[in-house]
Write an enzyme that holds these catalytic residues in place. Sequence first.
Site, short mmCIF file in Angstrom:
data_model
loop_
_atom_site.label_atom_id
_atom_site.label_comp_id
_atom_site.label_asym_id
_atom_site.label_seq_id
_atom_site.Cartn_x
_atom_site.Cartn_y
_atom_site.Cartn_z
N TYR A 1 11.74 -11.28 -6.35
CA TYR A 1 10.88 -10.34 -5.50
C TYR A 1 9.63 -11.20 -5.17
CZ TYR A 1 13.76 -6.36 -6.68
OH TYR A 1 14.88 -5.64 -6.72
N ASN B 1 9.67 1.03 1.59
CA ASN B 1 10.24 0.55 0.73
C ASN B 1 10.74 1.46 -0.35
OD1 ASN B 1 11.67 -1.09 -1.03
ND2 ASN B 1 10.53 -2.88 -0.97
N GLU C 1 12.56 0.85 7.56
CA GLU C 1 12.75 0.41 6.17
C GLU C 1 12.78 -0.99 5.81
OE1 GLU C 1 17.13 1.63 5.43
OE2 GLU C 1 17.38 0.71 3.34
N ALA D 1 14.80 1.50 -5.37
CA ALA D 1 16.17 1.85 -5.92
C ALA D 1 16.47 3.39 -5.15
CB ALA D 1 16.08 1.99 -7.42
N PRO E 1 9.63 2.88 -6.53
CA PRO E 1 9.74 2.73 -8.06
C PRO E 1 9.56 1.17 -8.33
CG PRO E 1 11.74 3.68 -7.44
CD PRO E 1 10.77 3.86 -6.22
N ASN E 2 8.87 0.82 -9.49
CA ASN E 2 8.77 -0.62 -9.79
C ASN E 2 7.98 -1.54 -8.67
OD1 ASN E 2 10.15 0.30 -12.39
ND2 ASN E 2 11.64 0.52 -11.05
N ARG F 1 7.43 -8.81 -11.82
CA ARG F 1 8.97 -8.24 -12.01
C ARG F 1 9.88 -9.20 -11.21
NH1 ARG F 1 11.28 -3.57 -8.05
NH2 ARG F 1 13.43 -3.31 -8.88
N ARG G 1 23.40 -8.96 -2.63
CA ARG G 1 23.24 -8.51 -4.00
C ARG G 1 24.14 -7.50 -4.44
NH1 ARG G 1 16.97 -6.77 -5.24
NH2 ARG G 1 17.98 -7.03 -7.41
N HIS H 1 12.96 -4.08 2.86
CA HIS H 1 13.33 -4.42 1.39
C HIS H 1 12.79 -5.83 1.31
CE1 HIS H 1 15.51 -0.91 0.74
NE2 HIS H 1 16.26 -1.07 1.88
#
Length: 145
Positions: free
Chosen positions: A24, A74, A98, A77, A11-12, A19, A107, A100
């Site tokens: 990012y 990825n 995985e 969330a 998502p996103n 964004r 964070r 990111h």
Amino acid sequence: MPDTVHVLNGPNLNLLGTREPEVYGRTTLADLEAACRASCERHGLDLVFRQTNHEGELVTLLQQARGSLGVVLNAAAYTHTSVALGDAIKAVGLHVVEVHLSNVFAREPFRHHSYISPVARGVICGLGIDGYRLAIDALAASRNS
Ligand code: DQA
């Protein structure tokens, strides 16, 4: 397809480029797809590149990746919330790397937990879009192991 890599984005990530660019970067999803395609071509691999904002759709996309060389995931969330994605990775028995873009460990604490890491072959975070290239390199290398 044993010579296919699936790159799945959650998502996103369709908003990449606009964004929170300070987190990012300014690379768009289309730029990211082009970079992944170039990496796969260097290794003689085919690419399936997808993005969805829906958790169940990500589960389906993981199931559809069965028979491939592996998945670069990825989950955004959903990484931090989705038991279903962890279960799906176990169920399909695929090599999943995985990824990111940001360093999730630098964070908020809620980003430090992942339902994917315990069932992933490896984890890359904090290296921006280079992380995707490195994940594809790792999957390509796994062809010979
Ligand atoms: C992300 C990190 C996640 O915590 C976040 O929810 C995202 C993107 C990353 O690529 O850095 O949407 O997966």
